[in-house]
Design an enzyme around this catalytic site. Structure first.
Site, PDB file in Angstrom:
ATOM      1  N   PHE A 137      13.381 -42.831  -9.706  1.00  0.00           N
ATOM      2  CA  PHE A 137      12.634 -41.595  -9.952  1.00  0.00           C
ATOM      3  C   PHE A 137      13.206 -40.935 -11.206  1.00  0.00           C
ATOM      4  CE2 PHE A 137      11.693 -37.129  -9.745  1.00  0.00           C
ATOM      5  CZ  PHE A 137      10.399 -37.077  -9.241  1.00  0.00           C
ATOM      6  N   ASP A 222      20.334 -42.250 -15.364  1.00  0.00           N
ATOM      7  CA  ASP A 222      19.768 -40.955 -14.992  1.00  0.00           C
ATOM      8  C   ASP A 222      20.716 -40.336 -13.968  1.00  0.00           C
ATOM      9  OD1 ASP A 222      18.426 -38.922 -13.625  1.00  0.00           O
ATOM     10  OD2 ASP A 222      16.461 -39.829 -13.956  1.00  0.00           O
ATOM     11  N   LYS A 251      19.283 -30.397 -13.135  1.00  0.00           N
ATOM     12  CA  LYS A 251      19.566 -29.832 -11.803  1.00  0.00           C
ATOM     13  C   LYS A 251      20.817 -28.953 -11.824  1.00  0.00           C
ATOM     14  CE  LYS A 251      17.099 -33.208  -8.959  1.00  0.00           C
ATOM     15  NZ  LYS A 251      16.029 -32.395  -8.429  1.00  0.00           N
TER      16      LYS A 251
HETATM   17  N1  PLP Z   1      15.638 -37.744 -12.372  1.00  0.00           N
HETATM   18  C1  PLP Z   1      16.077 -37.718 -11.100  1.00  0.00           C
HETATM   19  C2  PLP Z   1      17.056 -38.750 -10.644  1.00  0.00           C
HETATM   20  C3  PLP Z   1      15.633 -36.724 -10.219  1.00  0.00           C
HETATM   21  O1  PLP Z   1      16.078 -36.728  -8.945  1.00  0.00           O
HETATM   22  C4  PLP Z   1      14.728 -35.762 -10.692  1.00  0.00           C
HETATM   23  C5  PLP Z   1      14.213 -34.716  -9.777  1.00  0.00           C
HETATM   24  O2  PLP Z   1      14.332 -34.784  -8.575  1.00  0.00           O
HETATM   25  C6  PLP Z   1      14.298 -35.826 -12.023  1.00  0.00           C
HETATM   26  C7  PLP Z   1      14.766 -36.829 -12.836  1.00  0.00           C
HETATM   27  C8  PLP Z   1      13.322 -34.819 -12.551  1.00  0.00           C
HETATM   28  O3  PLP Z   1      13.960 -33.595 -12.681  1.00  0.00           O
HETATM   29  P1  PLP Z   1      13.092 -32.245 -12.818  1.00  0.00           P
HETATM   30  O4  PLP Z   1      12.470 -31.979 -11.498  1.00  0.00           O
HETATM   31  O5  PLP Z   1      14.114 -31.219 -13.236  1.00  0.00           O
HETATM   32  O6  PLP Z   1      12.093 -32.499 -13.898  1.00  0.00           O
END
Ligand code: PLP
Length: 392
Positions: A137, A222, A251
């Site tokens: 994700f 990520d 986050k």
């Molecule tokens: N990458 C990961 C691993 C995530 O868990 C999330 C959100 O849950 C994101 C990217 C996207 O982040 P945002 O909701 O701040 O756009």
């Protein structure tokens, strides 16, 4: 306002993309939340791994209020010490190169996608590809969505940007086969969060590193969910056998304000030229001050050692609950699968009614992402509530 009135407001005015529990939280302190009726809850979700320093940490509140009273923002067309200090702190704590500041995880994904594509073009690759893992994700904007194969519904949101290939999360041979002369990057979460707290195996990570090295591709981690101390080191990769060339963070980085970042090696820090990327709010002084304060709380060896120790205590407590078939994760990023017949959503609702906030990222399991500032008392209380809540 009563919950029924809020539900009516949401029904009439909010585009309905979230399944909300019927609670409004109005105050937080440390690991605790209070709802609009004054009921107290132990928060084992932390706004989905945002409030790693605990709710309303006094140092973060002071940093935000202090900067808000001085200057909330100016523009990236001028210099700003909080933003540049944040870049310094992020680079020096990880890959040693340079940093681009933005406002969310999805924006960090977009930025790194552009960066690795530009880097690939400079290496003569006309149609660069990014290899991802199929349960990963990376966000909901179009590029990040294209990198999130499970949600990248061409039928609903297409046409999606091309140039993304997903391989199974546990198949090193498929990964090696997917990486070739057109590969710009392999992009993955070292512990997949939305997929249900699934650590990617060392074998897979080593395969990704070696495959990238063989063709000159970039390895991107990520760390939006698993970074910022969540696993017991500031960055998740510190406990892994390989080091990425770029990482994304968001986050918890903002200490409650929207902050995202791409951090690179020195070489990749030179890929973008002026005008290649930008963000109006990225690195705004108020957000950068909050992030610096959050990093000061979390990047503390004692706190991080506590995260590792509490994680072990929590996981062994969960493993002893009848009906729990698997407990996984690292530090205080924990997932728990339940035996068939135990309804995870009902268990989460039961826990909430007993004053514990937990999350169900997918059927049959619960996810726990508490503030990193909790102690043994909170861990044991959560285990006790979950022991009752899973008896459904
Ligand atoms: N990458 C990961 C691993 C995530 O868990 C999330 C959100 O849950 C994101 C990217 C996207 O982040 P945002 O909701 O701040 O756009």
């Amino acid at each position: 306002m009563r919950i029924e009135e809020l539900q009516a407001l949401a029904g009439r005015y909010a585009i309905d993309t979230y399944a909300r529990a019927p609670v409004e939280f109005v105050r937080g302190e440390g690991a605790w939340l209070w709802d609009s009726d004054g009921r107290r809850y132990l928060d084992f979700f932390a706004g989905l791994s945002v409030h790693n320093a605990g709710h309303c940490h006094p140092d973060i509140v002071a940093a935000i209020c202090g900067q808000a009273a001085k200057l909330a923002g100016s523009s990236n067309l001028f210099y700003s010490e909080p933003a540049l200090r944040l870049c310094e702190r992020l680079a020096e704590s990880s890959l040693g190169g340079k940093v681009f500041l933005c406002n969310s995880g999805a924006e960090a994904s977009e930025c790194v996608i552009k960066l690795v594509r530009k880097h690939a073009h400079a290496r003569g690759i006309e149609r660069p590809e990014i290899v991802t893992l199929d349960a990963g994700f990376h966000g909901r904007t179009l590029g990040a969505l294209a990198a999130t194969s499970k949600l990248a519904r061409e039928d609903l949101f297409g046409p999606l940007p091309p140039g993304f290939v997903a391989v199974a999360r546990d198949d090193p041979d498929a990964l090696r086969a997917a990486v070739g002369g057109s590969t710009a990057a392999v992009m993955l979460e070292p512990i997949q969060g939305e997929a249900g707290v699934l650590p990617v195996s060392d074998e897979m990570l080593i395969a990704a590193r070696e495959a990238c090295d063989a063709v000159g591709a970039t390895l991107v981690f990520d760390e939006v969910q698993c970074g910022m101390g969540r696993t017991g080191t500031l960055w998740a990769y510190e406990q892994l056998p390989v080091r990425p060339d770029a990482l994304t963070s968001a986050k918890a980085l903002g200490g409650g304000l929207p902050v995202g970042a791409v951090v690179t090696t020195p070489e990749l820090g030179e890929v973008f030229d002026r005008g290649d990327h930008g963000s109006t709010f990225g690195g705004a002084p108020i957000a950068a001050a909050a992030a610096l304060a959050a990093l000061a709380v979390i990047d503390d060896p004692e706190l991080l050692a506590g995260v590792r120790a509490l994680g072990e205590r929590f996981r062994s407590g969960l493993a002893a609950i009848p009906g729990v078939v698997e407990v996984r994760g690292r530090g205080l990023m924990v997932g728990m699968s339940l035996a068939r017949g135990i309804d995870a959503a009902a268990a989460a609702t039961g826990a909430l009614s007993e004053g514990l906030v937990v999350n169900v990222p997918r059927p049959g399991m619960l996810r726990f992402l508490p503030p990193l500032t909790i102690g043994e008392v909170e861990v044991d209380r959560a285990v006790a509530i979950l022991t009752t809540a899973t008896r459904n």
